[in-house]
Each structure stands twice: as C-alpha cells, then as structure tokens.
Design a protein around this motif. Structure first.
Motif, PDB file in Angstrom:
ATOM      1  N   ALA A 154     -47.969  29.551  -5.076  1.00 60.15           N
ATOM      2  CA  ALA A 154     -46.643  29.903  -4.936  1.00 60.15           C
ATOM      3  C   ALA A 154     -45.850  29.364  -3.972  1.00 60.15           C
ATOM      4  O   ALA A 154     -46.413  28.951  -3.040  1.00 60.15           O
ATOM      5  N   VAL A 155     -44.582  29.600  -4.022  1.00 64.44           N
ATOM      6  CA  VAL A 155     -43.843  29.209  -2.671  1.00 64.44           C
ATOM      7  C   VAL A 155     -42.621  30.020  -2.481  1.00 64.44           C
ATOM      8  O   VAL A 155     -42.219  30.528  -3.385  1.00 64.44           O
ATOM      9  N   ALA A 156     -42.354  30.140  -1.192  1.00 62.83           N
ATOM     10  CA  ALA A 156     -41.278  30.929  -0.813  1.00 62.83           C
ATOM     11  C   ALA A 156     -40.149  30.123  -0.385  1.00 62.83           C
ATOM     12  O   ALA A 156     -40.540  29.394   0.803  1.00 62.83           O
ATOM     13  N   ILE A 157     -38.923  30.058  -0.954  1.00 62.09           N
ATOM     14  CA  ILE A 157     -38.046  29.125  -0.404  1.00 62.09           C
ATOM     15  C   ILE A 157     -36.848  30.083   0.027  1.00 62.09           C
ATOM     16  O   ILE A 157     -36.417  30.835  -0.587  1.00 62.09           O
ATOM     17  N   ASP A 158     -36.530  30.159   1.489  1.00 56.63           N
ATOM     18  CA  ASP A 158     -35.631  30.981   2.097  1.00 56.63           C
ATOM     19  C   ASP A 158     -36.035  32.420   1.649  1.00 56.63           C
ATOM     20  O   ASP A 158     -35.025  33.263   1.491  1.00 56.63           O
ATOM     21  N   GLY A 159     -37.013  32.931   1.666  1.00 53.19           N
ATOM     22  CA  GLY A 159     -37.349  34.288   1.490  1.00 53.19           C
ATOM     23  C   GLY A 159     -37.566  34.496  -0.083  1.00 53.19           C
ATOM     24  O   GLY A 159     -38.180  35.750  -0.249  1.00 53.19           O
ATOM     25  N   ASN A 160     -37.057  33.780  -0.776  1.00 49.29           N
ATOM     26  CA  ASN A 160     -37.180  34.000  -2.522  1.00 49.29           C
ATOM     27  C   ASN A 160     -38.685  33.716  -3.049  1.00 49.29           C
ATOM     28  O   ASN A 160     -38.986  32.199  -2.679  1.00 49.29           O
ATOM     29  N   ILE A 161     -39.434  34.260  -3.549  1.00 49.56           N
ATOM     30  CA  ILE A 161     -40.756  33.763  -3.929  1.00 49.56           C
ATOM     31  C   ILE A 161     -40.680  33.297  -5.264  1.00 49.56           C
ATOM     32  O   ILE A 161     -40.072  34.053  -6.097  1.00 49.56           O
ATOM     33  N   TYR A 162     -41.425  32.017  -5.474  1.00 48.79           N
ATOM     34  CA  TYR A 162     -41.315  31.353  -6.941  1.00 48.79           C
ATOM     35  C   TYR A 162     -42.819  31.250  -7.174  1.00 48.79           C
ATOM     36  O   TYR A 162     -43.625  30.685  -6.635  1.00 48.79           O
ATOM     37  N   ASN A 213     -34.690  19.146  -3.577  1.00 52.77           N
ATOM     38  CA  ASN A 213     -35.162  20.398  -4.363  1.00 52.77           C
ATOM     39  C   ASN A 213     -36.495  20.165  -4.357  1.00 52.77           C
ATOM     40  O   ASN A 213     -37.229  19.376  -3.471  1.00 52.77           O
ATOM     41  N   TYR A 214     -37.337  20.988  -4.824  1.00 44.41           N
ATOM     42  CA  TYR A 214     -38.683  21.590  -4.725  1.00 44.41           C
ATOM     43  C   TYR A 214     -39.497  20.329  -5.283  1.00 44.41           C
ATOM     44  O   TYR A 214     -40.361  19.873  -4.779  1.00 44.41           O
ATOM     45  N   ARG A 215     -39.026  19.794  -6.267  1.00 48.13           N
ATOM     46  CA  ARG A 215     -40.085  18.775  -6.991  1.00 48.13           C
ATOM     47  C   ARG A 215     -40.061  17.513  -6.034  1.00 48.13           C
ATOM     48  O   ARG A 215     -41.084  17.094  -5.697  1.00 48.13           O
ATOM     49  N   ASP A 216     -38.800  16.964  -5.366  1.00 43.85           N
ATOM     50  CA  ASP A 216     -38.822  16.024  -4.380  1.00 43.85           C
ATOM     51  C   ASP A 216     -39.589  16.308  -3.075  1.00 43.85           C
ATOM     52  O   ASP A 216     -40.162  15.609  -2.401  1.00 43.85           O
ATOM     53  N   LEU A 217     -39.828  17.659  -2.713  1.00 40.56           N
ATOM     54  CA  LEU A 217     -40.413  18.116  -1.555  1.00 40.56           C
ATOM     55  C   LEU A 217     -41.901  17.952  -1.754  1.00 40.56           C
ATOM     56  O   LEU A 217     -42.609  17.324  -1.078  1.00 40.56           O
ATOM     57  N   VAL A 218     -42.277  18.455  -3.036  1.00 39.04           N
ATOM     58  CA  VAL A 218     -43.705  18.303  -3.372  1.00 39.04           C
ATOM     59  C   VAL A 218     -44.170  16.843  -3.123  1.00 39.04           C
ATOM     60  O   VAL A 218     -45.159  16.657  -2.701  1.00 39.04           O
ATOM     61  N   GLN A 219     -43.306  15.906  -3.999  1.00 39.55           N
ATOM     62  CA  GLN A 219     -43.598  14.533  -3.946  1.00 39.55           C
ATOM     63  C   GLN A 219     -43.878  13.987  -2.597  1.00 39.55           C
ATOM     64  O   GLN A 219     -44.817  13.046  -2.223  1.00 39.55           O
ATOM     65  N   ALA A 220     -42.797  14.469  -1.679  1.00 37.50           N
ATOM     66  CA  ALA A 220     -43.171  13.926  -0.300  1.00 37.50           C
ATOM     67  C   ALA A 220     -44.455  14.405   0.446  1.00 37.50           C
ATOM     68  O   ALA A 220     -44.957  13.721   1.291  1.00 37.50           O
ATOM     69  N   GLU A 271     -35.788  24.038  -8.029  1.00 39.88           N
ATOM     70  CA  GLU A 271     -35.095  24.815  -7.183  1.00 39.88           C
ATOM     71  C   GLU A 271     -34.483  24.172  -5.532  1.00 39.88           C
ATOM     72  O   GLU A 271     -35.259  23.166  -5.180  1.00 39.88           O
ATOM     73  N   PRO A 272     -33.175  24.258  -5.298  1.00 37.93           N
ATOM     74  CA  PRO A 272     -32.566  23.327  -4.291  1.00 37.93           C
ATOM     75  C   PRO A 272     -33.201  23.746  -3.096  1.00 37.93           C
ATOM     76  O   PRO A 272     -33.486  24.815  -2.808  1.00 37.93           O
ATOM     77  N   ILE A 273     -33.522  22.846  -2.127  1.00 38.44           N
ATOM     78  CA  ILE A 273     -33.744  22.952  -0.956  1.00 38.44           C
ATOM     79  C   ILE A 273     -32.670  22.343   0.095  1.00 38.44           C
ATOM     80  O   ILE A 273     -32.152  21.399  -0.220  1.00 38.44           O
ATOM     81  N   ASN A 274     -32.174  23.194   1.090  1.00 35.67           N
ATOM     82  CA  ASN A 274     -31.276  23.043   2.089  1.00 35.67           C
ATOM     83  C   ASN A 274     -31.676  22.519   3.159  1.00 35.67           C
ATOM     84  O   ASN A 274     -32.971  22.390   3.396  1.00 35.67           O
ATOM     85  N   PRO A 275     -30.821  21.552   3.966  1.00 38.06           N
ATOM     86  CA  PRO A 275     -31.496  20.964   5.222  1.00 38.06           C
ATOM     87  C   PRO A 275     -31.983  21.952   6.248  1.00 38.06           C
ATOM     88  O   PRO A 275     -32.898  21.728   7.100  1.00 38.06           O
ATOM     89  N   ASP A 276     -31.649  23.525   5.997  1.00 41.44           N
ATOM     90  CA  ASP A 276     -32.002  24.130   6.831  1.00 41.44           C
ATOM     91  C   ASP A 276     -33.090  25.426   6.397  1.00 41.44           C
ATOM     92  O   ASP A 276     -33.258  26.271   6.767  1.00 41.44           O
ATOM     93  N   SER A 277     -33.566  24.756   5.122  1.00 38.81           N
ATOM     94  CA  SER A 277     -34.322  26.013   4.430  1.00 38.81           C
ATOM     95  C   SER A 277     -35.620  25.910   4.993  1.00 38.81           C
ATOM     96  O   SER A 277     -36.041  24.902   5.664  1.00 38.81           O
ATOM     97  N   GLU A 278     -36.395  27.181   4.766  1.00 36.60           N
ATOM     98  CA  GLU A 278     -37.631  27.227   5.275  1.00 36.60           C
ATOM     99  C   GLU A 278     -38.385  27.473   3.980  1.00 36.60           C
ATOM    100  O   GLU A 278     -38.005  28.515   3.016  1.00 36.60           O
ATOM    101  N   VAL A 279     -39.588  26.724   4.000  1.00 38.93           N
ATOM    102  CA  VAL A 279     -40.443  26.949   2.639  1.00 38.93           C
ATOM    103  C   VAL A 279     -42.042  27.232   3.150  1.00 38.93           C
ATOM    104  O   VAL A 279     -42.381  26.551   4.082  1.00 38.93           O
ATOM    105  N   PHE A 280     -42.526  28.352   2.528  1.00 40.69           N
ATOM    106  CA  PHE A 280     -43.688  28.688   2.866  1.00 40.69           C
ATOM    107  C   PHE A 280     -44.490  28.664   1.362  1.00 40.69           C
ATOM    108  O   PHE A 280     -44.098  29.113   0.650  1.00 40.69           O
ATOM    109  N   PHE A 281     -45.875  28.203   1.629  1.00 42.87           N
ATOM    110  CA  PHE A 281     -46.589  27.951   0.584  1.00 42.87           C
ATOM    111  C   PHE A 281     -47.470  29.256   0.765  1.00 42.87           C
ATOM    112  O   PHE A 281     -47.853  29.460   1.820  1.00 42.87           O
TER     113      PHE A 281
END
Lengths: 750, 80
Positions: B49-57, B26-33, B63-73
């Motif tokens: 802000a962050v876009a995960i698989d095209g959705n802007i947050y 998930n996003y929290r784990d990603l940021v911690q990494a 928010e879940p992160i999948n192995p094939d997710s694309e994450v843009f800050f």
C-alpha cells in the motif's frame, strides 16, 4: 466539513430492516436452505496434529448404499502461489492445502477426505469406512521453540521470506520490522525503563453460526453456492481457482450471517461442496459442528511479546523496543505487520524499533479477527505504559495525553496522520462520570488505548427508483453489523427522502457489481460511498427528467429535500416535482430511473479509542468481576448510532472474554482440549456489566458524511484495559492472558 | 521533488537508502522511476500500500504527486 451539516436521516437509529425476520426465525442463515433431492456432505479430519499421509482408501465408503461421492486431496488440481487478500489470507496454494490436505496433515482436524450421502448418518458412517494410513510426526506447538534452528519443521519447503533465500528451511515464514530514530539515545534520555514479556493466547472469533453452505451444480459444470460468508465475490473467485473453474460458471449467494469478525473471509467447505455436488449430481449441503469450527477454522494468533519502554518523569516516551512472535498456524500468514504497525500508533515516539515474526506451528491456520494483530501487540505496549504510569505516579490518561498522536503526527508506519480523534477520546474519558467516580473498594481500574487503520477497497452499488418513488438499493457487501440500515440512511439523506422509503438488498454475484469482503471496517465507509454516489447519479437523472418536463435546461433545475425545483432566478412557472412524481412519469421521460456507482474507496480514516474498566478479583477463587466498562471511540460520523454502540459493545465483550478466559488449550500431541463452548469460555450476559459507550465524532474529510470504520477498533483496547485493571486490583503485574481463575490463583500463589 | 520513504523491508533492495527524492506527476510515474533505479523492487511495490501526503491507498495508480509530496510505502491492510 461534514460535521457542520445538520443531517435529517443520518444520526438516527431506526429499527433494523432485518430485525423482524431475525427475531421471528424467518431469516435464512447458511444452514437453512433446503433444495429438492439435496444430500449431505461431511468431512473426515485428521486425528494427528502433524503426520505424513501415506495412503487413503475411499473404496469401502464409496461402496456403501446411500453414498454418492467420496473425495480426497488427489481429486484436486495443484494450485500454487497467488496471494489471497486479507490478514491471514496467505497464498492460494496454502488455502488449497488447508481446504483438503495433500501429502501431510498439519494440525489436528485438518481435512483429509469428504463424502456425500443421502443422510447425515450415512455420510458419517462413510467417513468411518475411509482408511487413512498416517506416519505421525512430532508436533510443533510452542511459537518460540518453533523459531529455533533445530526445531522440527512444519513445512520442509518453508524458507524465511527474505531478499536472499536462506540456506536452511525454517518455521519462520516472514519477518517484519519498523525502526525510527536512535534507541540508544532514547533510552539514555529515559528516567525509568519498563521491560516485560507478555503472552496472549490463540483465540477464536466465536461467531455463533458455524460455517455452512449448499452447492447445487448442474451437468455442464455450472451452478450456485449459497453460503454464510463475509464476501461472496471473493469466495466465488477462491472456489473457482481451487477447482480450476471459470468463476462465471459459479453464482454465489450470501445468506444471512451469524457473525464473522474476519473468520468468514476464507473458504473451507465451499470447494468441497461444489466438487461433491458435481460428482453426486445432487445439491449438497455441508455444515460444520462447533467442534469442527474450533479445530479446523482460523482463530487468531497467539503471541509472545517482549517490550522495553523508556519514559521521562513527565511521562514522555523517549524510546520503545519490542520483539513479537506470532503463531501463524499451519500455513504462513499471521497478522504480524498490522500488529506492529498498530502497536505504537496512538503515540508520538521519536525513537523506536519493533520486530515481528510470522511462525508456523501445528495448529489451525489463523484467520483475520477484528483488527488483526493489534489486540496482541497493543496489549503488550498498553500494559507497559500502565506500569510506567504507576511508577511515575501519573494518571494513566494523563500519561497517554502527554504522548498522544494528533493531526500531523508521523505514524510509526510512515505517513502523517490526517485529522484524528485520539486526543478527543482521552479528553472525553477524563470528563466521563465513570472515570470521575471513585474506584470501588477492593477493585482496580484499568485504562488502555485502541487503534485501527480502517480500509476502503472496492464496492459497487445500484439504486433503482420504484414507480411510487420508493427506492431500492442493491449492493454486494454481506450485512454483518447492520450495514443495510446504514445504506438506507445514507441513501435517504443523499436523496432527501425518508429512511422508510428506502430498502437495501445484498445482491448475489450475478445481480450486482463486485464488492470486496465485509471486513476491515470498510462497508459503511466504502460501500456507503458507492451508495452515495449512485444516489447522486439518481439526482442527476431526476434533474434531467424535470428539465424535460418543464422545458428548461438541466442546469436550471436544483434538487432539494427530495424534490426537483427551479434554480434561483429561473423564470419558469412550474410545479416542483417529487421523486414519486418523476418516477411515476418516467415512462414518458426515458424509462426507469436508476443510478450506479463503482469505486475503489480511498482515504479511510483511522479510528482511535480509549477504554477503562473497574474490576474486582476474588482472591480465593481467582474469579474476576467486571464492575463497569466504558468504551470511547472516534467514529468520524455515526450514521446509525445504535449500531456504532453495538460494535463498540460487541468488541468490548469479545476483548473482555479474550482477556479473562478464552484460549486454545492443546495437549502435548497438539489436540485442542476445549473445542466447545462449555470449555472454551466466551462471556455470557451475566459475566458482563452494561458496556457504557461514548461516540466521538471527528469527521473523516475523505468521506461525504465523515465516516470512519468502527468495527475493528473496539476489540483492541479491552485486553490491556482488563489486564491493567486486574493488575492494579491484585497489586501485581500480570502479563499473560487469559486472566482466568486458575491462572490468577497461580500468579497470586507465586 | 517528492520525498519517497522506503520501509525496512525495501532497504536490502535499495542498498540501505531509506529516502529518495524523485520528480513524478503521478503514482504510476513514480513507481516507474523507482523500478528503473531498483528493478527488484517491482514485486514488493506491487504488494504494497502507499500513503501519499497522509492518505493511504491500497491500490494507487494515477494519484497525483506534487513536488512537496511525501510518499510512504507500507504493508497492505485489510482487517476482520
């Protein structure tokens, strides 16, 4: 998909619920509240655009009969840091110094002191009695010159925000950059290259209602503030922080609002009114004059943009490289990042770069204005594309279609677009009768695209079912563009009842949950989502009450068209129960029926547009007549189509005004010379044709009804649409706005 | 592993590294990494802000992160 559903309420355009009050004068705007023992506050403003404050003497003012209090920067606590939300928000420390100057005044009209008195005349006499000793400094007025290393500094403590602090202070506050691909390779592949510099002037939102508020504080430091605002929760938080108060001690009530467009997202008067009310022990009303609105509230940035774009003979964009300087005004916080993120957004471009600068100048601190930053940057790029279309002898819509972004296109700011409606807008424009019609003799036709991201953010809503089955929605988003009607429609649709059975009220900060500002085209999307969820909460409760009445399990009850019915296959001899019947029997089944929801809405869908216009320029006077104007925009789903058209028409009118006449004109000392509607020329009805609209509906999959925001995008395309039409009309590329009669005559004489 | 793409403003913190592949649920784990690797990115991440698989947050958290997710800050957006 939402678009496949036949809606019964959504898509209607009923009469607005606030309409009668507004046309009869019953609606109460910011300046309309009158309280017993109320007195009046006024602000003393700087006569200099840039000066050190050496001394302020309030004693003569305080000694006057009828004067209750006088305050200056020394009466305020020091507030540092803290980001304020929104484009142009800046830091809380900057908001504090903007509300009341401390050691320096940074623009003509900057507040230096304020008084409260029993009458407006006494308050104004008291302002005249305040003695302020200034040390004038040279004003910094030109955004490009302000970037030079040897420029006079607006703020000696401003260092460009970079990972490593620079050695020297600068007027450049922030730098933003987006890069992708290989520019050299892209330009090498181009058959033509267009390279130009474009200027867009500082312009005001031009809302009709000046800022106004009434603060009524008691002896314990608690009180209420009635104000015209786009976000009373955020005004409460800002005011509390600037005054060192507990926000729980302040109740903020949003009045009806006569326009905001982003300009009413930051405080100006409210902290002063609260402090004056506390010191005076009286309610204090403060209102701005139109002149004060121009001189002391936030317009949007003027910009200088340099664009270079390369294209192949078939219209494919091979590379784009841009440089843009944004005026921030006296404090950092120009909308440079959303500006550059928008600039190329409608197109698929493999090789691009854009760099933008947030630059301090001795002008009013900018605030958000519809799609902040996008009109300026997209004016530049859309004008360059029009010139390219002429050079390639291509229809400008075809050139845009060749490059149009679609679902899966990687946006210039990173992610891939989900479903979007840009191609649908272009195709609708190509089929539109106004585009098929020949260009009138002597006229020019301009085309441009618009874009805005749209946002979600936090919203809350409560839905109470009255005893007779009518429904009261309470939410906290000030209604600027007709959101109460949209909330009623979504609530009625969700509950399966008629629009006329629903009322929506905007609650104050003590009567409903937190809502972010009404801005960013978020209210129908996000607060609408909260209202929809709260209605679903009501339906769940109604099903529970019906199950209790019928003596069946809850999962054996369904909700259809506002009535509880037994689920298919349930063997129960029961009579369907309407919302009115369930509400009428609520006392026996658990008390009043209520639903609630609070959320941080995600998944706002970007909204694209295409505008085109025919204009004719009088070569003797330089006056431009807009003969026709057509705005086509993707709304996702138009909840109240007449309001969506209103947003599109309003944005077009504002954009046409900005393109043709609106500009802040400063003299050499930084004094705005046209601080009134006689000289700051916004369009009036006789200046404009009927703005034709066409709503495109490519549903946003992240919203229960497919909504995208619609309020920001409409102002983006008109600047370039008009500039392109005028340029084609006169046969010369005109790059600087406004295209006012004197400016056009100067260009034609050149 | 999810693909993380950093904006230009982050590159001075990442030593010019624009893309990074990271396992996270998930996003929290990603940021911690990310912050474990580049501690100075904490503040810029908090303001992004962050876009995960095209959705802007604007305010992502779990928010879940999948192995094939694309994450843009990206910069936060609000509007007028």
């Amino acid at each position: 998909m939402a678009e496949a559903i036949e809606y019964k309420q959504i898509g209607r355009s009923p009469v607005r619920p606030d309409g009668v009050d507004k046309v009869t004068g019953r609606a109460r705007f910011g300046a309309d509240l009158v309280l017993p023992n109320m007195i009046h506050g006024r602000v003393l403003r700087s006569p200099h655009a840039h000066a050190r404050i050496k001394h302020i003497d309030l004693s003569d003012a305080l000694a006057m009969d009828g004067v209750y209090a006088a305050i200056s920067g020394k009466d305020f606590i020091n507030v540092e840091g803290g980001e304020v939300g929104g484009e142009g928000g800046g830091t809380l420390g900057d908001v504090a110094k903007n509300v009341m100057a401390r050691d320096k005044v940074l623009y003509h009209g900057h507040a230096v002191a304020a008084v409260s008195a029993s009458t407006i005349a006494i308050a104004e006499a008291a302002l005249a009695a305040i003695k302020v000793e200034y040390e004038p400094l040279p004003p910094v007025l030109d955004v490009v010159a302000a970037m030079a290393e040897d420029s006079v500094l607006v703020d000696e403590n401003n260092y460009t925000k970079l990972p490593e602090k620079p050695d020297n202070a600068s007027n450049i506050a922030n730098v933003g950059k987006l890069v992708r691909g290989d520019l050299e390779e892209g330009f090498a592949a181009a058959d033509i290259v267009i390279e130009r510099e474009y200027k867009v002037p500082m312009a005001h939102q031009g809302y009709i209602e000046p800022h106004a508020c009434v603060a009524n504080m008691d002896e314990t430091g608690r009180g209420s503030v009635w104000c015209c605002t786009q976000g009373h929760f955020e005004f409460r938080a800002m005011t509390a922080k600037l005054l060192g108060k507990d926000m729980a001690d302040l109740k903020f009530i949003a009045s009806e609002i006569g326009g905001g467009f982003g300009g009413k997202t930051v405080v100006y008067l409210e902290p002063l009114a609260v402090m004056l009310s506390e010191k005076s022990n009286r309610p204090v009303k403060m209102t701005m004059s139109r002149e004060e609105v121009f001189r002391a509230t936030g317009p949007t940035s003027g910009t200088v943009a340099r664009v270079k774009v390369g294209l192949k003979n078939d219209g494919t964009i091979t590379a784009a490289d841009s440089w843009i300087a944004f005026e921030a005004g006296a404090f950092a916080g120009a909308p440079h990042m959303p500006g550059i993120m928008s600039m190329y957004a409608p197109y698929t471009i493999e090789n691009f770069a854009v760099e933008a600068f947030d630059v301090l100048v001795n002008k009013p601190k900018v605030a958000a204005y519809r799609a902040p930053g996008a009109p300026q940057t997209m004016h530049a790029f859309e004008c360059a594309l029009d010139e390219a279309a002429i050079a390639l002898d291509m229809d400008p819509l075809d050139l845009r279609l060749v490059n149009a972004a679609d679902e899966g296109t990687q946006a210039p700011y990173g992610p891939k677009f989900p479903p979007i409606g840009f191609k649908a807008c272009i195709e609708a424009a190509k089929k539109h009768p106004n585009y098929s019609a020949p260009v009138p003799e002597g006229a020019g036709r301009g085309v441009a695209a618009g874009f805005w991201f749209n946002v979600g953010m936090q919203s809350s809503a409560e839905v109470n079912v009255n005893e007779n089955g009518t429904v009261m929605v309470i939410e906290g988003s000030p209604d600027i563009g007709g959101s109460r009607a949209s909330m009623c429609l979504m609530a009625a649709e969700t509950l399966g009842i008629e629009y006329e059975q629903v009322r929506t009220q905007v609650g104050d900060t003590e009567s409903t949950g937190f809502c972010n500002v009404t801005g960013g085209s978020r209210t129908t999307f996000a607060t609408g989502m909260a209202v929809t969820q709260a209605c679903e909460d009501v339906i769940a409760e109604c099903k529970k009450r019906a199950s209790m009445t019928w003596g069946v399990d809850e999962d054996q009850v369904e909700w259809q068209d506002g009535v509880a019915i037994p689920a298919p296959g349930v063997n129960a001899d029961v009579k369907p129960l309407s919302l009115a019947e369930l509400a009428g029997n609520a006392a026996k089944t658990g008390g009043p029926i209520q639903g609630r929801a609070s959320l941080n809405a995600q998944g706002a869908g970007a909204s694209f547009s295409i505008n085109f216009a025919d204009v004719r320029v009088d070569r003797e006077t330089g006056k431009t007549d807009v003969l026709s104007y057509t705005a086509i925009q993707d709304a996702g789903k138009a909840i109240h189509p007449a309001y969506v058209e209103g947003q599109m028409q309003g944005g077009a009118a504002q954009g046409i005004g900005w393109a043709l006449n609106e500009e802040y004109i400063f003299d050499e000392q930084g004094v705005m010379e046209n601080a009134g509607f006689l000289d700051y020329r916004i369009p009036v009805a006789s200046d404009l044709p009927m703005i034709d609209t066409q709503i495109i509906e490519v549903a946003n999959p992240s919203h229960p009804y497919g909504v995208r925001g619609v309020g920001e995008t409409p102002i983006v395309a008109p600047l370039a649409t008009i500039a392109n039409a005028v340029s084609r009309s006169v046969g010369k590329r005109l790059c600087d706005l406004p295209l006012s009669p004197p400016n056009i005559l100067a260009e034609l004489d050149d | 592993m999810a693909k993380v793409v950093f904006p230009d403003s982050f590159l001075s913190f990442t030593g010019g590294e624009r893309e990074w592949h990271c396992p996270a649920e998930n996003y929290r784990d990603l940021v911690q990494a990310i912050v474990r690797r580049w501690p100075d990115l904490q503040e810029p991440l908090d303001k992004s802000a962050v876009a995960i698989d095209g959705n802007i947050y604007q305010d992502a958290f779990l928010e879940p992160i999948n192995p094939d997710s694309e994450v843009f800050f990206m910069s936060r957006i609000e509007g007028g």
